[in-house]
Design a protein around this motif. Structure first.
Motif: not given
Length: 333
Positions: A237, A273, A275, A280-281, A283
């Motif tokens: 992650g 989600g 990455r 920044s991510k 979802t």
């Protein structure tokens, strides 16, 4: 969170300030308000005659394509980093209930099973699935007969309260809750028109290793709940391209204690989600609920004495509630 980098530390030049001000014009109002103090600070340094020794003209600098190497002496980074504040340190009245505690030795059907211990929060479970739960925070929402009023509700950042102020809890999947934050008092105004309080629900985020969980509950009067949940992730992650997922589905049925009081609910919740980079991510959130519940209605005192399980008006008018709702949202962090 914002971070600005520019050249010159104690030798701030007039050109550095002009570039800085030009850059901040496109920022949001709140960020511009935070940067006003910095602009005044730079202006004060200019008054002390800290100029670029080469005497760069402001006309050449405004184009933002001209920056001599002689002015690149030092670098100053101005940043604001969010800090995690504990419940005891914040001035607001906040209570946090963990999802694992909510699922421990409970039927996992209603929020009333685990939120009754939150101070200031009262939940009335009328065992009537056609009228949902009655929530009140410090008295706000106590007069609501149907649904939740006077309290703002959020699920993964998506408002669960309608524009008219009414919300519902039937689309909340207790099987996938990570935590429930209950905010009481005037600080709830930060979330909009919610004088009573805010209930913020966060669902689980998939992690390594991948897991599959099955659960079931059986009770009297044909009460039956069974569900399945799968969580996992590709990567830890923190790197670009890492993916996490959490999928949960639940089915609940009951015949009810009274006549014409049966209910059936199918609930699904999914969270995916991705990455994008280090900070920044993206979802994707999906939720669906399909519910049908009969309403037995009230009884007079004489009717209750004769037969407390009867439903004369429910059988006569076939009173019921049907919900079919599917929603999807995208959140960028």
């Amino acid at each position: 969170m914002w971070s600005i980098s520019f050249l010159q530390s104690l030798t701030f030049t007039k050109c550095a300030v002009i570039v800085f001000i030009t850059f901040t014009k496109d920022l949001t109002y709140i960020h511009r308000f935070q940067l006003i103090w910095i602009e005044f600070f730079l202006t004060g340094l200019l008054h002390e005659n800290y100029y670029c020794p080469q005497g760069i003209t402001t006309t050449a600098v405004r184009s933002r394509h001209f920056w001599p190497a002689e002015c690149d002496e030092q670098t100053l980074i101005v940043s604001a980093t969010p800090q995690t504040v504990s419940e005891l340190d914040t001035p607001a009245a906040v209570s946090v209930v963990r999802g694992e505690d909510m699922r421990h030795a409970t039927p996992r059907i209603n929020l009333s099973e685990s939120l009754g211990s939150v101070p200031g929060l009262q939940i009335q479970n009328r065992q009537n699935y056609a009228q949902d739960l009655q929530l009140s925070v410090r008295g706000f929402g106590a007069r609501s007969t149907v649904g939740v009023r006077g309290i703002r509700m959020y699920v993964d950042g998506i408002p669960a309260t309608m524009p008219d102020g009414q919300g519902q809890t039937s689309n909340i999947d207790l099987n996938s809750i990570e935590s429930v934050d209950v905010l009481r008092g005037p600080f709830s105004a930060l979330y909009g028109n919610a004088s009573g309080g805010v209930i913020n629900i966060n669902t689980q985020t998939g992690q390594q290793p991948a897991t599959i969980e099955a659960s079931s509950y059986y009770g009297s009067y044909g009460t039956w709940r069974y569900g399945m949940k799968a969580t996992g992730a590709v990567g830890d992650g923190t790197q670009a391209g890492d993916v996490d997922y959490a999928v949960s589905t639940t089915r609940f049925t009951t015949h009810g204690y009274r006549d014409h009081s049966g209910a059936r609910k199918n609930l699904a919740n999914a969270k995916l989600g991705v990455r994008i980079d280090d900070v920044s991510k993206l979802t994707l959130i999906f939720n669906s609920v399909d519910m049908k519940a009969n309403d037995p209605g009230g009884l007079s005192y004489q009717e209750w004495q004769n037969n407390p399980r009867q439903s004369p008006r429910g059988d006569q008018y076939n009173t019921r509630k049907t919900i079919k709702q599917t929603q999807a949202g995208i959140r960028y962090d």
